[in-house]
Each structure stands twice: as C-alpha cells, then as structure tokens.
Design a protein around this motif. Structure first.
Motif, short mmCIF file in Angstrom:
data_model
loop_
_atom_site.label_atom_id
_atom_site.label_comp_id
_atom_site.label_asym_id
_atom_site.label_seq_id
_atom_site.Cartn_x
_atom_site.Cartn_y
_atom_site.Cartn_z
N LEU A 239 0.66 -0.92 -0.07
CA LEU A 239 -0.09 -0.04 -0.02
C LEU A 239 0.78 1.39 0.36
CD1 LEU A 239 -3.25 0.24 0.54
CD2 LEU A 239 -2.34 1.08 2.03
N CYS A 240 1.82 1.08 0.88
CA CYS A 240 3.07 2.14 0.35
C CYS A 240 3.02 2.72 -0.87
CB CYS A 240 3.98 2.13 1.58
SG CYS A 240 4.36 1.67 2.83
N ILE A 241 3.69 1.80 -1.78
CA ILE A 241 3.69 1.80 -3.36
C ILE A 241 2.45 2.46 -3.62
CG2 ILE A 241 4.42 1.11 -5.64
CD1 ILE A 241 5.85 -0.55 -3.85
N ASN A 242 1.46 1.42 -3.39
CA ASN A 242 -0.38 2.09 -4.13
C ASN A 242 -0.85 3.49 -4.15
OD1 ASN A 242 0.26 -0.47 -6.02
ND2 ASN A 242 -1.29 -2.47 -4.74
N ALA A 243 -0.79 3.76 -2.83
CA ALA A 243 -1.74 4.97 -1.83
C ALA A 243 -1.14 6.13 -2.60
CB ALA A 243 -2.01 4.46 -0.73
N ALA A 244 0.21 5.76 -2.32
CA ALA A 244 1.29 7.04 -2.61
C ALA A 244 1.12 7.55 -4.20
CB ALA A 244 2.60 6.93 -2.13
N PHE A 245 1.43 6.52 -4.59
CA PHE A 245 2.19 6.62 -7.09
C PHE A 245 0.87 6.83 -7.80
CE2 PHE A 245 6.49 5.33 -5.79
CZ PHE A 245 6.72 6.26 -5.51
N ASN A 246 -0.29 6.08 -7.26
CA ASN A 246 -1.35 5.74 -7.97
C ASN A 246 -2.34 7.20 -7.89
OD1 ASN A 246 -2.35 3.38 -9.42
ND2 ASN A 246 -1.11 2.55 -7.63
N VAL A 270 4.61 12.78 -2.16
CA VAL A 270 4.96 10.81 -1.79
C VAL A 270 4.89 10.06 -0.82
CG1 VAL A 270 5.83 8.97 -3.23
CG2 VAL A 270 4.32 10.48 -4.72
N LEU A 271 6.44 11.11 -0.11
CA LEU A 271 7.32 10.32 1.21
C LEU A 271 6.33 10.80 1.95
CD1 LEU A 271 9.29 9.04 1.72
CD2 LEU A 271 10.52 11.67 2.37
N GLY A 272 5.51 11.58 2.63
CA GLY A 272 4.58 11.84 3.25
C GLY A 272 3.46 10.99 3.27
N ASP A 275 5.43 7.43 4.43
CA ASP A 275 5.19 7.88 6.10
C ASP A 275 4.02 6.97 6.67
OD1 ASP A 275 7.99 8.19 5.76
OD2 ASP A 275 7.87 10.32 5.54
N GLU A 276 3.22 7.94 6.17
CA GLU A 276 1.87 7.83 7.07
C GLU A 276 1.34 6.62 7.46
OE1 GLU A 276 -1.77 10.63 7.08
OE2 GLU A 276 -2.10 9.29 5.60
N ILE A 277 1.57 5.48 6.24
CA ILE A 277 1.01 3.97 6.21
C ILE A 277 2.43 3.04 7.36
CG2 ILE A 277 0.90 2.19 4.89
CD1 ILE A 277 0.30 4.59 2.40
N TRP A 278 3.13 3.80 7.00
CA TRP A 278 4.47 3.16 7.75
C TRP A 278 4.36 3.36 9.17
CZ3 TRP A 278 8.48 -0.10 5.31
CH2 TRP A 278 8.49 -0.50 6.16
N LYS A 279 3.57 4.24 9.31
CA LYS A 279 3.34 4.66 11.22
C LYS A 279 2.02 3.87 11.41
CE LYS A 279 5.91 9.01 10.86
NZ LYS A 279 5.88 10.51 11.15
N ALA A 280 1.00 3.84 10.44
CA ALA A 280 -0.68 3.59 10.66
C ALA A 280 -0.16 1.85 10.74
CB ALA A 280 -1.25 4.16 10.04
N ALA A 281 0.19 1.44 9.69
CA ALA A 281 0.16 0.09 9.82
C ALA A 281 0.29 -0.42 10.58
CB ALA A 281 0.69 -0.37 8.42
N PRO A 296 10.52 3.68 3.20
CA PRO A 296 10.05 5.03 2.43
C PRO A 296 11.13 5.07 1.68
CG PRO A 296 8.63 4.87 3.74
CD PRO A 296 9.62 3.99 4.43
N GLU A 297 12.29 5.11 1.90
CA GLU A 297 13.41 5.60 1.41
C GLU A 297 13.67 5.41 0.01
OE1 GLU A 297 12.62 6.37 4.38
OE2 GLU A 297 12.66 8.23 4.99
N ARG A 298 13.46 3.37 0.76
CA ARG A 298 14.56 2.58 -0.35
C ARG A 298 13.86 2.95 -1.50
NH1 ARG A 298 15.21 -3.51 1.31
NH2 ARG A 298 15.91 -4.33 -0.92
N ILE A 299 11.51 3.13 -1.00
CA ILE A 299 11.52 2.65 -2.17
C ILE A 299 10.94 3.75 -3.48
CG2 ILE A 299 8.56 2.53 -2.70
CD1 ILE A 299 8.29 1.32 -0.49
#
Length: 369
Positions: A239-246, A270-272, A275-281, A296-299
């Motif tokens: 979701l970090c990818i799909n919800a940010a870029f799509n 995009v990074l924000g 990060d939101e998903i990274w903290k919530a998940a 996120p930085e590596r993605i």
C-alpha cells in the motif's frame, strides 16, 4: 514412485478475470500431465482467447501459447456441470461437484459491485477462494458470505500488460505471496472454535499446494507462503506504493511514478503518504514492519530507476474506467480508524478522487440525455 506434489484426481482451477495478471499466473499453473487444469472467465477478450488461446511474450519464460482447459464468456457459463457448454470443446468435462479453486484476479471495486455475491454461484462446499487483488480489506466480504470455505489471500509483484486481446506481455518479476485468511486481524479466529480452526487449516493446505504447483511445475521460484499476519503485513507494505503513486499520478495531471519524484513538492508529498502508512500499519497489525522490508526512502530510490512506469489507477482514469479507490484508499482509512489511528493524507486523496470520479460520471450521464 509417484510425485507427492501431483494430484491423484484432476484438479480444476477457475480464474475469474483474464487480464494480464490472471492469464500469466493461470498459464504457469496449467499442467494437464500433472492433473492440474486451469480455465478462464474472459469478457472483452473472450473471442480472441476462445479462438486462439493466450499468446504470452515473457521476460522469464520466453514466448509461448497457453490453451486453457476451458474459457467462458461469463459467470453463468462457468457454472459446474457434467459437460461443458457449447462454447468449449465437447469432449472435455468438469466435475459436477464444482471447482476446486476459484482464483479472483479482477479489479477490486466494492463500491461498484458485490464481487463475493457475483462469484457465489461458482462456489461449492469444496471450493477454495483465492483473492489476488490490490489493496487491503478485500477478503472481508468473501469471509462473510462464505464462512465455511477456505480463503487464500494473494499479493503479486509482476510487471505484465495485455497489449491486445489475448496477447500478454510480462516485462519483469514473477513474485506471488500467499497467506490463509481466517476472520481478519480485527477479529482473530478463536482457537477453541473447531469449525473456524478447520477453515484456516484447509486454507493453509490450499495455499501450500498452490505454491508447490507454481514452483515445481510452473517455474515461479518466488511463489511464497506466509501466515495470515505476514500476508496482511505484505498487503499494507505494498500500500505504501499503491496509495502514494497511484492517486498522485491522477491528481498531478498524468505523471508517472518516477516522473513524480523529479518534482520536489510531489516528492515530499509521496514520501509523506508513505510515512503515514508506515506509522499507521503497525498499530493496525499489532506489530512493526519487519526490518527486511523496504523503507519509504528505499522505495523512492528504487522507483526513480523505473522510468516510464504509469500506475494502473492512472490508466483506468484515462480510459474512463472506475478506479480502485476503496481498497487502496477508503478501506485503509476505515480499518485504521477502527484501530484508533487517523490517516489524514489518505483521507484527503480518497475524498478528492472520489469527487473527481463522481463529477465526471455525472457529466457523462447528462451528455447522454
């Protein structure tokens, strides 16, 4: 000595959805000599596949033609029957007690249709339902409707496209991650409930068999098996990818993933979101992301190297098709809220895109009057 992976009786597997993902994975699972038969429900590309099979141009396995056991133009045409309909070879038959596996690879659009209800006529007592779809929360409607059927949840990392009806191009990657689905992380299975435990156990067995067949016979070396929690962790990570870029691709005027990152403000946005998903998940899942998952930085760094990629939500928007807004944006917001976590960035993206889609559809409806 017989191979322990080979089914003694014919196994019939039905793919609901004959797009690039469905056709590619069906082609790697179809092995009649091993008693494994895959069939397709195709719609817009039905005529092409019924006439000539599926032509695949793949990076991983070369070029080949996949001839499914049967191909159907609709759900109703694929209802279990001792003999196939006139649209399929008359010499072939299906078991009257139903499909062994029903693998759903269509887009997940719960705001448009109840897909669990749509496939219900296909599901028998012995059927295992496999959901290879984007987003989170896709399994819940199926579990509610089919409490006694094993469910396997799947996440793919594959670059594939249908370049014309019945012709699939696989560009790179083959990974498919599988995990059994019980009652969801919000309502974990009760270990003392024998029926619930048995459903999860059967889901685990179905998952293991699929992974073995894809690996041993289909050459998919990265068909991976996981626990329910591990698989849901993979869903939230993707979701970090799909919800940010799509969503950003649509709202930015059509910019692809790598192109978004060349704009400093879009990059920060995009990074924000990531990060939101990274903290919530972790609060939803009850444990942090494993350390071996890409941050996120590596993605971001990896995405920069994949120039030209245009996400599926953008392609759907440009073609005037409904977008997967609920499973990629709406469901995560609602699931996180139940865990006491707000996701304002995802909520904003969801609200804006939902409004854009509604306005465009209302405008089109008026133009037809």
């Amino acid at each position: 000595m017989a191979d322990s992976n080979t089914p003694i009786k014919p196994v019939h597997i039905l793919f609901v959805g004959a797009g690039a993902v469905g056709c590619f994975y069906a082609s790697r699972l179809h092995h009649p000599k091993q008693n494994i038969h895959t069939s397709l429900i195709a719609r817009s590309n039905y005529a092409a596949i019924a006439a000539s099979g599926v032509s695949l141009e793949t990076h991983s396995f070369g070029n080949y033609t996949f001839e499914p056991y049967a191909v159907f133009p609709s759900i109703s045409a694929a209802l279990p029957n001792p003999t196939l309909s006139s649209t399929s070879p008359p010499s072939r038959s299906l078991p009257s007690d139903g499909w062994d596996y029903i693998i759903v690879t269509t887009k997940a659009l719960p705001d448009r249709s109840d897909d669990a209800a749509t496939v219900a006529p296909l599901v028998s007592a012995k059927s295992c339902i496999v959901l290879v779809q984007n987003g989170v929360g896709v399994e819940e409607p199926y579990r509610k409707r089919f409490p006694n059927n094993p469910i396997v949840s799947g996440v793919t990392v594959v670059s594939a496209e249908q370049i014309r009806n019945g012709v699939i191009r696989q560009n790179r990657w083959t990974r498919i991650s599988l995990g059994p689905y019980g009652n969801g992380l919000g309502a974990p299975s009760n270990a003392t409930d024998d029926k619930s435990a048995d459903v999860v156990r059967r889901g685990h067995e179905c998952m293991e068999r699929l992974a073995q067949w894809w690996t041993k016979y289909g050459g998919i070396r990265d068909a991976e098996t996981h626990t329910e929690l591990e698989l849901q962790t993979i869903r939230w990570h993707k979701l970090c990818i799909n919800a940010a870029f799509n969503p950003t691709a649509v709202l930015s005027g059509g910019r692809g993933n790598a192109d978004q990152l060349t704009d400093p403000e879009l990059r920060e946005h995009v990074l924000g979101v990531m990060d939101e998903i990274w903290k919530a998940a972790p609060k939803v899942l009850g444990k942090p992301f494993p350390k071996d998952l890409a941050t996120p930085e590596r993605i971001i760094r990896s995405t920069e190297r994949n120039a030209g990629a245009r996400p599926s939500m953008l392609l759907d928007w440009e073609a005037g098709r409904p977008m997967e807004l609920e499973v990629i944006l709406g469901n995560p917001v609602r699931i996180a809220k139940r865990a006491g976590v707000d996701m304002p960035k995802l909520q904003t993206l969801h609200a804006l895109l939902k409004s854009m889609q509604k306005v465009r559809e209302e405008r089109k409806a008026k133009e037809k009057l």
